[in-house]
Design a protein around this motif. Structure first.
Motif, mmCIF file in Angstrom:
data_model
loop_
_atom_site.group_PDB
_atom_site.id
_atom_site.type_symbol
_atom_site.label_atom_id
_atom_site.label_comp_id
_atom_site.label_asym_id
_atom_site.label_seq_id
_atom_site.Cartn_x
_atom_site.Cartn_y
_atom_site.Cartn_z
ATOM 1 N N VAL A 87 0.851 -1.198 0.000
ATOM 2 C CA VAL A 87 0.000 0.000 0.000
ATOM 3 C C VAL A 87 0.889 1.252 0.000
ATOM 4 O O VAL A 87 1.856 1.329 0.754
ATOM 5 N N HIS A 88 0.554 2.168 -0.860
ATOM 6 C CA HIS A 88 1.304 3.417 -1.081
ATOM 7 C C HIS A 88 2.686 3.179 -1.685
ATOM 8 O O HIS A 88 3.486 4.103 -1.794
ATOM 9 N N ARG A 89 2.982 1.910 -2.008
ATOM 10 C CA ARG A 89 4.261 1.647 -2.688
ATOM 11 C C ARG A 89 4.028 1.245 -4.138
ATOM 12 O O ARG A 89 4.742 1.667 -5.042
ATOM 13 N N THR A 90 3.025 0.381 -4.326
ATOM 14 C CA THR A 90 2.785 -0.104 -5.691
ATOM 15 C C THR A 90 2.154 1.004 -6.528
ATOM 16 O O THR A 90 1.126 1.572 -6.160
ATOM 17 N N ARG A 91 2.821 1.270 -7.621
ATOM 18 C CA ARG A 91 2.321 2.344 -8.499
ATOM 19 C C ARG A 91 2.394 1.897 -9.943
ATOM 20 O O ARG A 91 3.354 1.237 -10.349
ATOM 21 N N LEU A 92 1.392 2.275 -10.696
ATOM 22 C CA LEU A 92 1.348 1.926 -12.117
ATOM 23 C C LEU A 92 0.984 3.186 -12.893
ATOM 24 O O LEU A 92 0.170 3.988 -12.419
ATOM 25 N N TYR A 93 1.590 3.312 -14.034
ATOM 26 C CA TYR A 93 1.184 4.432 -14.873
ATOM 27 C C TYR A 93 -0.157 4.114 -15.518
ATOM 28 O O TYR A 93 -0.488 2.936 -15.730
ATOM 29 N N VAL A 94 -0.893 5.133 -15.840
ATOM 30 C CA VAL A 94 -2.112 4.933 -16.614
ATOM 31 C C VAL A 94 -1.725 4.269 -17.929
ATOM 32 O O VAL A 94 -0.763 4.688 -18.577
ATOM 33 N N GLY A 95 -2.406 3.194 -18.251
ATOM 34 C CA GLY A 95 -2.074 2.454 -19.468
ATOM 35 C C GLY A 95 -1.140 1.289 -19.182
ATOM 36 O O GLY A 95 -0.948 0.416 -20.023
ATOM 37 N N GLU A 96 -0.573 1.250 -17.960
ATOM 38 C CA GLU A 96 0.375 0.187 -17.636
ATOM 39 C C GLU A 96 -0.323 -0.882 -16.800
ATOM 40 O O GLU A 96 -1.021 -0.573 -15.822
ATOM 41 N N GLY A 97 -0.129 -2.124 -17.166
ATOM 42 C CA GLY A 97 -0.762 -3.224 -16.432
ATOM 43 C C GLY A 97 -2.277 -3.183 -16.604
ATOM 44 O O GLY A 97 -2.825 -2.262 -17.210
ATOM 45 N N LEU A 98 -2.936 -4.179 -16.064
ATOM 46 C CA LEU A 98 -4.387 -4.254 -16.239
ATOM 47 C C LEU A 98 -5.093 -3.079 -15.568
ATOM 48 O O LEU A 98 -6.034 -2.515 -16.104
ATOM 49 N N VAL A 99 -4.585 -2.705 -14.384
ATOM 50 C CA VAL A 99 -5.188 -1.573 -13.678
ATOM 51 C C VAL A 99 -5.051 -0.304 -14.523
ATOM 52 O O VAL A 99 -5.998 0.476 -14.681
ATOM 53 N N GLY A 100 -3.865 -0.136 -15.093
ATOM 54 C CA GLY A 100 -3.626 1.040 -15.930
ATOM 55 C C GLY A 100 -4.502 1.045 -17.175
ATOM 56 O O GLY A 100 -4.961 2.095 -17.622
#
Ligand code: PEP
Ligand code: MG
Length: 772
Positions: A87-100
């Motif tokens: 939490v507060h460490r995992t970050r993804l750019y928009v468009g990156e990974g499924l979440v992105g």
């Protein structure tokens, strides 16, 4: 789902759903969420509780909430099931990974085996290896992504539609929490808005070139929902009922006074209204959503989201339009619920603005044209649609077929419309802002350069003189004659001024209008084309049954001959205004010589009538036809005996030659004008006209595009009628062209069976320093 957490699942297909029913389940969930929102605690604590409840209710081992931070970063803010240290460490750019991807597309995603998906991005710190299935929904507010809500399971779980819908409802509550500004500080949120919310760049097709930057105005703006969970369901149901009734009454009034509306909107509203009236299901679905515990606004949004999901799947364009209407109705209903102005166009607007719309007819654009509209973004549209032609008259850059523009652009966003490169930039960064402003300045300078060409003749390097005329539809176009140095008006689309009128003008009104056009032209010739109504130019007061194929339907001269009173009145007005002047008239969409003869008879009758009334006759009379229907090509000798000039309308000619609807966005780039069939047609036509000494001109949009104009001149066209803004660029091209040399090159390549000769011709122009 053996080791699923305990809890009563809410989806109808799940274990206890059948006993409990989906409505009761969602209602209970919403009540719990409302309690969380009402209880004291920090926003972070609330979010932590929300993911806990969602995991339990949805029988998911994992539930995580990602929140958007500055710089297009989605940060894991809360989780049940993933490692807490992520939490507060995992970050993804928009468009990156499924979440992105969910954030970038603004669409839900449900995958039984997420790890097999090409966009899956593994983050070791989360410990998510054991979880195979994933379902995520965007956290949206006012069409903007604020985050992503995700559930995951160990098994290869197939999430149902209902489960996705439940997640979307919960995401609305999360949106409320994020928008409160307590999770991410409001300054950062503003920064991420102003910085680069997604996607910064949207691509489309050029409907009118040019560049503009200004705040956005949505044609029919979508309102942001302030409260999701109802305080009192009964009160919400009453509010919904009242808003429905008010909206229905307003629609009734609109239908009754439909003559005040533009043609496209008029038809759309009636269709939508009919569908709405028939679709009790729509109202029932909203009421049902309220009963689950949503506010009326949130319930409308909920049902609209379902509609949009359905829309994305429907291939049939007609049905898509109808679903769009339903979406549009939902927007209207939202406005009634919020007490905002029901009509988007009536809203207060910034001084200068970019208009963003799903689709728009020429009349609707004219409604805005007297305001400071700087650019137009459409989700639909094609270059020869009449809305593009009206935009050209006002020099408004337009990018069309920009997917989801109305979802992704919010009122007030700074938007760049780059009509030259067919793209739209939303909330550009400061440096892009500056670059665009500099480019706008440079264009102004180029325009100043074109201004210097105004009084210089359009003659090629090898001495071919070209007549440059203007296409006009409004008096403001005629006023451009002096500014551009054009030799006259080669095409006056007389139907354009009628599109905004409440009723068909009488003869006196029409006469007055044509007189003013003559006066504005100040002695330069005007070719008036008789009414080309129909197709995408419907007059609201002319009853017209819906047609499957309006471009090939009852339009132009066909209406003129079937309803001769209208054409007669127009010709009477033209004869009166043209008394003592040169009168040039051309008829649109002539498919056979017999049609011309009948039109000619009507004109002769009006000339005799004017003479009998003692009115001055035109000093000279010239009659022409538009070559738009290919059948005319096989009647040229008989046609030439009856006309004084021929004018090629490439917009329609191309659509009939290639059997390719000029208004269908899917086909906008399907066929190429710079290719063998079109060039062969022009060669034959030019040869026939030369042999018969028949004056020939061309007035379709093609003539205003420098590279296409270059080819037309080399083939032998000597009179081009173009939009106001094309005069300068076409003249600059003419003056740098050696027409004879290009003609030889065309002899060489013109017969190639290639899809397009454009690239070769562009290289030719570069090599021979032709100014394109
Ligand atoms: C054409 O068809 O090329 C033309 C000039 O007419 P309109 O675009 O008004 O149909
Ligand atoms: Mg036409």
């Amino acid at each position: 789902m053996n080791d699923a957490p305990a809890g009563a699942p809410i989806s109808p297909g799940s274990a206890t759903g059948a006993a409990q029913g989906p409505v009761t389940g969602i209602r209970r969930l919403l009540r719990r969420l409302r309690d969380i929102m009402a209880r004291p605690g920090t926003a972070q604590e609330r979010l932590d509780r929300i993911v806990g409840i969602v995991a339990a209710e949805m029988v998911a081992e994992v539930c995580s909430a990602y929140v958007l931070r500055a710089g297009e970063v989605l940060e894991l803010f809360a989780t049940v099931g993933l490692r807490p240290e992520a939490v507060h460490r995992t970050r993804l750019y928009v468009g990156e990974g499924l979440v992105g991807v969910i954030a970038a597309t603004q669409r839900p995603l449900a995958l039984a085996d997420a790890q097999q998906h090409p966009d899956f991005a593994y983050r070791p710190e989360t410990g998510e290896e054991p979880f195979h299935s994933l379902m995520g929904v965007p956290v949206l507010r006012g069409g903007r992504v604020l985050g992503v809500l995700v559930v995951q399971n160990r098994t290869l779980r197939h999430y149902t539609e209902e489960e996705i819908e439940v997640a979307q409802t919960i995401a609305m509550v999360v949106a409320e929490l994020v928008a409160s500004g307590d999770l991410v500080n409001p300054l950062e949120m503003a920064q991420s808005r102003g910085g680069a919310l997604l996607p910064v760049r949207l691509d489309g097709i050029t409907l009118n070139p040019g560049l503009a930057i200004a705040p956005a105005v949505l044609h029919q703006p979508r309102l942001a929902i302030r409260q999701v969970v109802a305080e009192d369901v009964a009160v919400e149901l009453i509010r919904l009922k009242q808003a429905m009734a008010a909206m229905q009454q307003a629609i009734d009034e609109l239908v009754a006074t439909s003559h005040r509306l533009g043609a496209g909107e008029h038809r759309e509203i009636i269709e939508a209204y009919r569908m709405f009236a028939a679709d009790r299901g729509w109202a029932d679905r909203i009421a049902e959503a309220v009963r689950t515990g949503l506010t009326a606004e949130a319930a409308v949004e909920r049902v609209s989201a379902e509609n949009r999901t359905r829309m994305a799947r429907v291939a049939d364009p007609y049905l898509r339009e109808r679903l769009f209407d339903l979406d549009d109705l939902a927007n209207r209903l939202q406005r009634f619920l919020s007490g905002a102005a029901p009509d988007g166009a009536a809203l207060e607007m910034p001084g200068e603005f970019i208009l963003v719309a799903h689709a728009m007819g020429p009349a609707e654009l004219l409604d805005y044209a007297h305001r400071q509209i700087r650019g137009l973004v459409l989700e639909e549209g094609s270059p020869t649609a009449h809305v593009a032609i009206v935009a050209r008259a006002f020099d408004i850059p337009v990018v069309g077929r920009v997917q989801d523009a109305t979802d992704r652009i919010e009122a007030g966003d700074i938007v760049v419309v780059d009509g030259d490169r067919a793209r739209v930039l939303i909330r550009p960064s400061e440096d892009i802002h500056q670059t665009v402003s500099a480019a706008i300045e440079a264009r102004k300078e180029r325009r100043t350069f074109y201004g210097t060409l105004r009084d210089i003749p359009a003659v090629t390097r090898d001495g071919v003189a070209v007549s440059l005329l203007l296409n006009a539809g409004l008096l403001i176009d005629v006023a451009q004659l002096a500014a551009t140095g054009a030799e006259g008006i080669g095409l006056f689309r007389t139907e354009i001024p009628l599109l905004t009128r409440d009723a068909f003008p009488d003869v006196a009104d029409q006469t007055e209008f044509y007189r003013r056009a003559y006066e504005q032209a100040d002695g330069k010739p005007i070719v008036f084309r008789t009414l080309d109504i129909g197709g995408d130019k419907m007059l609201p007061y002319l009853t017209h049954d819906p047609e499957d194929n309006p471009a090939m339907g009852w339009r132009a001269i066909r209406i003129g001959l079937d309803r001769p009173a209208m054409l007669r009145q127009q010709l009477r007005a033209l004869v009166r205004a043209g008394g003592g002047r040169d009168l040039r008239v051309k008829f649109p969409m002539i498919a056979e010589v017999a049609e011309l003869e009948r039109a000619r008879e009507l004109l002769d009758t009006e000339l005799s009538r004017a003479a009998a009334e003692g009115r001055p006759a035109p000093v000279s009379l010239k009659i022409g036809v538009m070559l738009e229907v290919p059948s005319l090509l096989w009647q040229l000798p008989a046609l030439f005996e009856r006309i004084d000039f021929l004018s090629v309308g490439t917009n329609d000619l191309a659509q009939f030659l290639y059997a390719c609807d000029r208004g269908n966005p899917r086909l906008a780039e399907r066929y190429e004008l710079l290719s063998a069939p079109m060039l062969a047609l022009f060669r034959q036509l030019i040869a026939a006209c030369r042999a018969a000494e028949m004056p020939l001109s061309i007035c379709g949009e093609m003539a205003g595009n420098p590279i296409e104009a270059m080819v037309l001149i080399a083939l032998g066209f000597r009179t081009l009628s173009v939009a106001t803004t094309a005069i300068g660029p076409v003249k600059a091209m003419v003056r740098s062209l050696d027409a004879g040399a290009l003609a030889l090159y065309l002899d060489e390549i013109g017969g190639r069976p290639d899809h397009s000769l454009r690239l070769r011709l562009e290289s030719y122009a570069r090599d021979h320093e032709v100014a394109l």
